[in-house]
Write a protein that holds these residues in place. Structure first.
Motif, PDB file in Angstrom:
ATOM      1  N   ALA A 155       0.846  -1.201   0.000  1.00 16.64           N
ATOM      2  CA  ALA A 155       0.000   0.000   0.000  1.00 16.64           C
ATOM      3  C   ALA A 155       0.876   1.243   0.000  1.00 16.64           C
ATOM      4  O   ALA A 155       1.912   1.288   0.666  1.00 16.64           O
ATOM      5  N   GLN A 156       0.462   2.221  -0.777  1.00 16.51           N
ATOM      6  CA  GLN A 156       1.208   3.473  -0.906  1.00 16.51           C
ATOM      7  C   GLN A 156       0.600   4.527   0.012  1.00 16.51           C
ATOM      8  O   GLN A 156      -0.590   4.811  -0.078  1.00 16.51           O
ATOM      9  N   TRP A 157       1.396   5.113   0.888  1.00 20.62           N
ATOM     10  CA  TRP A 157       0.954   6.164   1.803  1.00 20.62           C
ATOM     11  C   TRP A 157       1.841   7.382   1.603  1.00 20.62           C
ATOM     12  O   TRP A 157       3.060   7.262   1.579  1.00 20.62           O
ATOM     13  N   GLU A 158       1.223   8.533   1.471  1.00 21.68           N
ATOM     14  CA  GLU A 158       2.011   9.767   1.444  1.00 21.68           C
ATOM     15  C   GLU A 158       2.484  10.122   2.848  1.00 21.68           C
ATOM     16  O   GLU A 158       3.473  10.820   3.026  1.00 21.68           O
ATOM     17  N   LEU A 159       1.763   9.614   3.846  1.00 19.87           N
ATOM     18  CA  LEU A 159       2.108   9.933   5.229  1.00 19.87           C
ATOM     19  C   LEU A 159       1.557   8.861   6.157  1.00 19.87           C
ATOM     20  O   LEU A 159       0.448   8.374   5.962  1.00 19.87           O
ATOM     21  N   ARG A 160       2.349   8.524   7.165  1.00 18.78           N
ATOM     22  CA  ARG A 160       1.896   7.662   8.268  1.00 18.78           C
ATOM     23  C   ARG A 160       2.029   8.478   9.544  1.00 18.78           C
ATOM     24  O   ARG A 160       3.088   9.060   9.805  1.00 18.78           O
ATOM     25  N   VAL A 161       0.961   8.511  10.340  1.00 16.03           N
ATOM     26  CA  VAL A 161       0.952   9.275  11.581  1.00 16.03           C
ATOM     27  C   VAL A 161       0.587   8.342  12.730  1.00 16.03           C
ATOM     28  O   VAL A 161      -0.467   7.702  12.703  1.00 16.03           O
ATOM     29  N   ASP A 162       1.460   8.274  13.715  1.00 11.89           N
ATOM     30  CA  ASP A 162       1.164   7.540  14.941  1.00 11.89           C
ATOM     31  C   ASP A 162       0.480   8.532  15.878  1.00 11.89           C
ATOM     32  O   ASP A 162       1.130   9.425  16.426  1.00 11.89           O
ATOM     33  N   THR A 163      -0.842   8.383  16.034  1.00 12.79           N
ATOM     34  CA  THR A 163      -1.589   9.369  16.817  1.00 12.79           C
ATOM     35  C   THR A 163      -1.403   9.200  18.320  1.00 12.79           C
ATOM     36  O   THR A 163      -1.879  10.029  19.089  1.00 12.79           O
ATOM     37  N   ASP A 164      -0.702   8.148  18.734  1.00 13.92           N
ATOM     38  CA  ASP A 164      -0.309   8.035  20.140  1.00 13.92           C
ATOM     39  C   ASP A 164       0.788   9.048  20.458  1.00 13.92           C
ATOM     40  O   ASP A 164       0.956   9.442  21.610  1.00 13.92           O
ATOM     41  N   MET A 165       1.543   9.451  19.439  1.00 12.36           N
ATOM     42  CA  MET A 165       2.731  10.279  19.655  1.00 12.36           C
ATOM     43  C   MET A 165       2.663  11.636  18.951  1.00 12.36           C
ATOM     44  O   MET A 165       3.558  12.452  19.137  1.00 12.36           O
ATOM     45  N   THR A 166       1.645  11.869  18.128  1.00  7.55           N
ATOM     46  CA  THR A 166       1.574  13.080  17.315  1.00  7.55           C
ATOM     47  C   THR A 166       0.295  13.846  17.633  1.00  7.55           C
ATOM     48  O   THR A 166      -0.798  13.278  17.569  1.00  7.55           O
TER      49      THR A 166
END
Length: 186
Positions: A155-166
């Motif tokens: 899968a292609q992602w422009e962005l991955r965000v860990d919402t536990d840390m961001t």
């Protein structure tokens, strides 16, 4: 070219919260309100009937539909067309990889794909805090989402965000930066 944002992630990963931060950041971001046929929570959805769904399907206007929590959720062509009027950028929430793939393939636009992630423990904490009465079902869906993601390693992602840390505003700013970098209006 029209643009949109696809937010993918497990329940309580922050899709609503980050969408709210995006709309505060720039008025061109608009939450896409999926059609929901069923019962339960109505906030954030356009409640519809089985007849409305059948009419959309007959016209070929259903881009993606899924069944979850005893309801049917729909991304439809007329609503996406409408929300994109005037250069607005819809933010579409999806919890299935097939939904991400279908929307991107069947609705012509420049889609920014964002993976929002949080731990299962975070989902367990956030779910009741946001008023869910079916946290056990949300945790089962977390497992399904993790398996779904693992089944799509390319899968292609422009962005991955860990919402536990961001923080939500930081995530929104990072998404906005990508949209602006790929926008003909930037």
């Amino acid at each position: 070219m029209r643009q949109g944002i696809l937010l993918y992630g497990p329940p309580a990963a922050g899709k609503d919260t980050i969408t709210a931060a995006l709309t505060e950041l720039d008025a061109r971001y608009v939450p896409f309100t999926r059609l929901k046929v069923g019962t339960g929570k109505s906030e954030g959805y356009r409640m519809g009937t089985a007849e409305q769904l059948a009419a959309l399907e007959t016209r070929g206007d259903v881009i993606y539909r899924n069944n979850r929590y005893g309801n049917v959720y729909v991304v439809d062509r007329p609503s996406l067309d409408q929300v994109m009027e005037g250069g607005r950028t819809p933010v579409v929430h999806l919890g299935q990889m097939v939904g991400i793939e279908q929307v991107a393939a069947l609705f012509p636009a420049r889609w920014v794909r964002v993976l929002l992630w949080c731990s299962k423990e975070t989902t367990a904490q956030r779910s009741p805090q946001r008023g869910d009465t079916d946290t056990a079902a949300r945790l089962a869906t977390w497992d399904t989402t993790q398996a779904d993601l693992a089944a799509h390693p390319r899968a292609q992602w422009e962005l991955r965000v860990d919402t536990d840390m961001t923080a939500p505003r930081e995530a929104a700013q990072r998404i906005d930066d990508i949209v602006r970098a790929t926008s003909p209006r930037s």
